[in-house]
Design a protein around this motif. Structure first.
Motif, PDB file in Angstrom:
ATOM      1  N   ARG A 402       0.822  -1.202   0.000  1.00 10.05           N
ATOM      2  CA  ARG A 402       0.000   0.000   0.000  1.00 10.05           C
ATOM      3  C   ARG A 402       0.860   1.258   0.000  1.00 10.05           C
ATOM      4  N   LEU A 403       1.970   1.196   0.721  1.00  7.23           N
ATOM      5  CA  LEU A 403       2.897   2.321   0.783  1.00  7.23           C
ATOM      6  C   LEU A 403       3.466   2.636  -0.599  1.00  7.23           C
ATOM      7  N   SER A 404       3.654   1.604  -1.420  1.00  9.94           N
ATOM      8  CA  SER A 404       4.219   1.808  -2.754  1.00  9.94           C
ATOM      9  C   SER A 404       3.177   2.241  -3.771  1.00  9.94           C
ATOM     10  N   GLU A 405       1.946   1.809  -3.578  1.00 12.43           N
ATOM     11  CA  GLU A 405       0.936   1.978  -4.628  1.00 12.43           C
ATOM     12  C   GLU A 405      -0.037   3.111  -4.377  1.00 12.43           C
ATOM     13  N   LYS A 406      -0.165   3.568  -3.141  1.00 15.75           N
ATOM     14  CA  LYS A 406      -1.186   4.567  -2.824  1.00 15.75           C
ATOM     15  C   LYS A 406      -0.560   5.779  -2.144  1.00 15.75           C
ATOM     16  N   PRO A 407      -1.309   6.881  -2.045  1.00 18.14           N
ATOM     17  CA  PRO A 407      -0.758   8.081  -1.384  1.00 18.14           C
ATOM     18  C   PRO A 407      -0.377   7.794   0.067  1.00 18.14           C
ATOM     19  N   TYR A 408       0.702   8.420   0.507  1.00 16.83           N
ATOM     20  CA  TYR A 408       1.210   8.252   1.867  1.00 16.83           C
ATOM     21  C   TYR A 408       0.234   8.829   2.878  1.00 16.83           C
ATOM     22  N   ARG A 409       0.007   8.083   3.959  1.00 15.66           N
ATOM     23  CA  ARG A 409      -0.838   8.560   5.059  1.00 15.66           C
ATOM     24  C   ARG A 409       0.035   8.681   6.301  1.00 15.66           C
ATOM     25  N   GLU A 410       0.099   9.876   6.846  1.00 10.60           N
ATOM     26  CA  GLU A 410       0.916  10.052   8.048  1.00 10.60           C
ATOM     27  C   GLU A 410       0.381   9.213   9.201  1.00 10.60           C
ATOM     28  N   ASP A 411      -0.945   9.185   9.349  1.00 10.72           N
ATOM     29  CA  ASP A 411      -1.558   8.378  10.404  1.00 10.72           C
ATOM     30  C   ASP A 411      -1.838   6.992   9.857  1.00 10.72           C
ATOM     31  N   GLY A 412      -0.937   6.085  10.101  1.00 13.12           N
ATOM     32  CA  GLY A 412      -1.097   4.729   9.604  1.00 13.12           C
ATOM     33  C   GLY A 412       0.161   4.215   8.951  1.00 13.12           C
ATOM     34  N   ASP A 413       0.831   5.048   8.162  1.00 11.73           N
ATOM     35  CA  ASP A 413       2.069   4.632   7.518  1.00 11.73           C
ATOM     36  C   ASP A 413       3.299   4.985   8.355  1.00 11.73           C
ATOM     37  N   ALA A 414       3.269   6.120   9.033  1.00 19.96           N
ATOM     38  CA  ALA A 414       4.450   6.563   9.786  1.00 19.96           C
ATOM     39  C   ALA A 414       4.871   5.531  10.837  1.00 19.96           C
ATOM     40  N   GLN A 415       3.892   4.788  11.382  1.00 16.51           N
ATOM     41  CA  GLN A 415       4.213   3.805  12.417  1.00 16.51           C
ATOM     42  C   GLN A 415       5.080   2.661  11.898  1.00 16.51           C
ATOM     43  N   LEU A 416       5.190   2.530  10.559  1.00 19.44           N
ATOM     44  CA  LEU A 416       6.041   1.482  10.007  1.00 19.44           C
ATOM     45  C   LEU A 416       7.510   1.684  10.356  1.00 19.44           C
ATOM     46  N   LEU A 417       7.902   2.917  10.633  1.00 15.39           N
ATOM     47  CA  LEU A 417       9.289   3.159  11.031  1.00 15.39           C
ATOM     48  C   LEU A 417       9.623   2.393  12.306  1.00 15.39           C
ATOM     49  N   GLU A 418       8.678   2.316  13.226  1.00 12.76           N
ATOM     50  CA  GLU A 418       8.905   1.595  14.482  1.00 12.76           C
ATOM     51  C   GLU A 418       9.095   0.108  14.225  1.00 12.76           C
ATOM     52  N   VAL A 419       8.411  -0.433  13.218  1.00 11.30           N
ATOM     53  CA  VAL A 419       8.586  -1.852  12.891  1.00 11.30           C
ATOM     54  C   VAL A 419      10.042  -2.138  12.539  1.00 11.30           C
ATOM     55  N   LEU A 420      10.627  -1.293  11.703  1.00 18.59           N
ATOM     56  CA  LEU A 420      12.024  -1.514  11.316  1.00 18.59           C
ATOM     57  C   LEU A 420      12.975  -1.281  12.484  1.00 18.59           C
ATOM     58  N   ASP A 421      12.728  -0.247  13.289  1.00 17.23           N
ATOM     59  CA  ASP A 421      13.590   0.001  14.446  1.00 17.23           C
ATOM     60  C   ASP A 421      13.591  -1.205  15.396  1.00 17.23           C
ATOM     61  N   LEU A 422      12.404  -1.750  15.655  1.00 21.22           N
ATOM     62  CA  LEU A 422      12.302  -2.923  16.531  1.00 21.22           C
ATOM     63  C   LEU A 422      12.939  -4.151  15.889  1.00 21.22           C
ATOM     64  N   HIS A 423      12.758  -4.284  14.585  1.00 20.93           N
ATOM     65  CA  HIS A 423      13.357  -5.432  13.870  1.00 20.93           C
ATOM     66  C   HIS A 423      14.871  -5.409  13.976  1.00 20.93           C
ATOM     67  N   PHE A 424      15.476  -4.263  13.711  1.00 21.03           N
ATOM     68  CA  PHE A 424      16.946  -4.171  13.787  1.00 21.03           C
ATOM     69  C   PHE A 424      17.442  -4.379  15.217  1.00 21.03           C
ATOM     70  N   ALA A 425      16.706  -3.859  16.203  1.00 23.91           N
ATOM     71  CA  ALA A 425      17.099  -4.063  17.590  1.00 23.91           C
ATOM     72  C   ALA A 425      17.022  -5.538  17.973  1.00 23.91           C
ATOM     73  N   ALA A 426      15.920  -6.191  17.590  1.00 26.73           N
ATOM     74  CA  ALA A 426      15.757  -7.618  17.916  1.00 26.73           C
ATOM     75  C   ALA A 426      16.844  -8.460  17.258  1.00 26.73           C
ATOM     76  N   GLN A 427      17.164  -8.136  16.014  1.00 27.90           N
ATOM     77  CA  GLN A 427      18.203  -8.896  15.311  1.00 27.90           C
ATOM     78  C   GLN A 427      19.560  -8.765  15.994  1.00 27.90           C
ATOM     79  N   SER A 428      19.889  -7.558  16.436  1.00 25.75           N
ATOM     80  CA  SER A 428      21.229  -7.327  16.981  1.00 25.75           C
ATOM     81  C   SER A 428      21.359  -7.767  18.451  1.00 25.75           C
ATOM     82  N   PHE A 429      20.263  -7.735  19.200  1.00 31.19           N
ATOM     83  CA  PHE A 429      20.343  -8.070  20.617  1.00 31.19           C
ATOM     84  C   PHE A 429      20.126  -9.544  20.920  1.00 31.19           C
ATOM     85  N   LEU A 430      19.350 -10.226  20.065  1.00 31.21           N
ATOM     86  CA  LEU A 430      18.972 -11.619  20.391  1.00 31.21           C
ATOM     87  C   LEU A 430      19.911 -12.636  19.729  1.00 31.21           C
TER      88      LEU A 430
END
Length: 430
Positions: A402-430
């Protein structure tokens, strides 16, 4: 820290909360640090409740962290260790509400005195100190006061935002710097040029970066590098200014932050179940707002690794109490800060601005360009967040498409940044 032969070790956090304090233990020792990476070997998996809080942007100030085995010692809490760890919470701090002003009340004078009291707690005039002058009301209020007290003493610094607010930020900062005797140079870093999650970002290169550290890690780290090169040992910020003059639910009814909705299809089943208990186990009320305390912890590690101490006058308990006592008309729309800046002769372009200045456009740029291959790799290779059913890969894939195909929504899309931050943290700490 208190130790005595035959007695448990006791470590008590102070009331300021300027830096985080994390602890972990094994069978023989208690370990502690403000840098979560120092305790990585003690991680024992992910905490579903804490991960869920962060995924939906509903942070809570508690002893729980994303990683089981690592605990936060919240302000005034005592960690007691004698083979087993016990975290003893303090009594809650009582707060009061707005008061009626005396007819001759000098609110701005009292505000300046409170600022001076907070600033005088640290010997910033005797070390190389930089003022984080974003152009906003809070950092502008603190920065101009220090320029008044110490003419020509302190240089300035900021990250430049993107989008419609950028030109306005530059214009406001320029007027403030011209009007008061700040020192040179003015350190500026373009947040787009050093965008979050770019290949040089510490999170992307695999360094152990806590999920609580600055979300826009790369640009803030770059600005810190520049300040270190110029000998900075302290940075004064405007953090806490929002909460100091915040309106209560009674004064201004508003929706609580962090509500789960269909706009977040990547929230996994285990995270959804944990959200029922999202408000359990939080720390007792402190002198300083819990959101301010979390913000301070977000800022501190990047600066402290570089040998820079953060100073946040708006987070001083005296300033917080003054804010609680002020009538609503002094707090609404930050009238306190606006009137203080107006008293210095600054124009309505600075004091009456309603132009939004935020990093929203920087986040949008990151998610719609840099993050695409990162999401693709995560979906292809897997993630501890998938394994623990905290993030649903199908829902995440749908959101990324949806992020690639439709207009960006600040409320709903911006939270995806947290997914990547948590993913990188989990990968490096565990």
């Amino acid at each position: 820290m208190e130790t005595a032969p035959g007695d448990p070790c006791r470590v008590t956090a102070g009331p300021g909360g300027i830096t985080p304090l994390y602890v972990a233990h094994d069978r023989a020792s208690l370990h502690g640090s403000w840098d979560m990476a120092d305790l990585a070997e003690h991680t024992a998996g992910l905490s579903p409740r804490e991960v869920a809080r962060l995924l939906i942007y509903r942070p809570r100030y508690s002893t729980e962290t994303v990683f089981r085995g690592i605990h936060r010692v919240t302000e005034r809490t005592t960690a007691i260790y004698g083979g087993h760890l016990h975290l003893h919470h303090p009594e809650p701090v009582l707060h009061s509400g707005p008061r009626e002003l005396a007819p001759d009340a000098d609110v701005l004078g009292t505000f300046v005195e409170a600022m001076d009291d907070a600033l005088d707690l640290r010997p910033i005039d005797r070390v190389e100190t930089v003022l984080h002058l974003t152009g906003g009301f809070d950092s502008g209020t603190v920065g101009t006061r220090l320029a008044e007290r110490y003419p020509g003493r302190f240089p300035t610094a900021a990250l430049l935002i993107a989008g419609p607010g950028r030109a306005h930020q530059i214009r406001r900062r320029s007027e403030i710097i011209r009007a008061l005797p700040f020192a040179e140079p003015d350190h500026l870093i373009d947040a787009l040029e050093y965008a979050p999650l770019s290949p040089e970002c510490a999170r992307v290169t695999g360094e152990k970066i806590s999920p609580y550290e600055e979300p826009l890690h790369r640009p803030f780290a770059k600005l810190t590098e520049v300040l270190v090169d110029h000998g900075a040992r302290a940075v004064v910020t405007g953090l806490g200014g929002d909460e100091m003059v915040a309106l209560s639910q009674t004064e201004y009814p508003h929706r609580s932050m962090g509500e789960i909705s269909d706009a977040l299809p990547w929230i996994g089943d285990r995270a959804r179940a944990a959200l029922e208990f999202a408000d359990d186990g939080i720390a007792p009320p402190a002198a300083v707002n819990s959101m301010t305390l979390l913000s301070l912890e977000t800022t501190a590690p990047v600066l402290m690794r570089a040998g820079i101490w953060p100073v946040h006058p708006f987070a001083d308990p005296g300033m917080v109490q003054l804010g609680e006592w002020l009538p609503m008309h002094w707090r609404e729309l930050k009238q306190l800060q606006r009137r203080r800046l107006a008293s210095l002769g600054l124009s309505p372009d600075v004091t009456e601005s309603r132009e939004r200045e935020s990093f929203a456009e920087v986040v949008q740029h990151t998610l719609t360009t840099i993050a695409r291959p990162l999401f693709a790799k995560m979906l292809h290779d897997g993630s501890p967040l998938f394994d623990e059913k905290l993030v649903d890969p199908d829902g995440l894939g749908m959101a990324v498409r949806r992020l690639s195909e439709k207009p960006y929504r600040e409320d709903g899309d911006a939270q995806l940044l947290e997914v990547l931050d948590l993913h990188f943290a989990a990968q490096s700490f565990l």
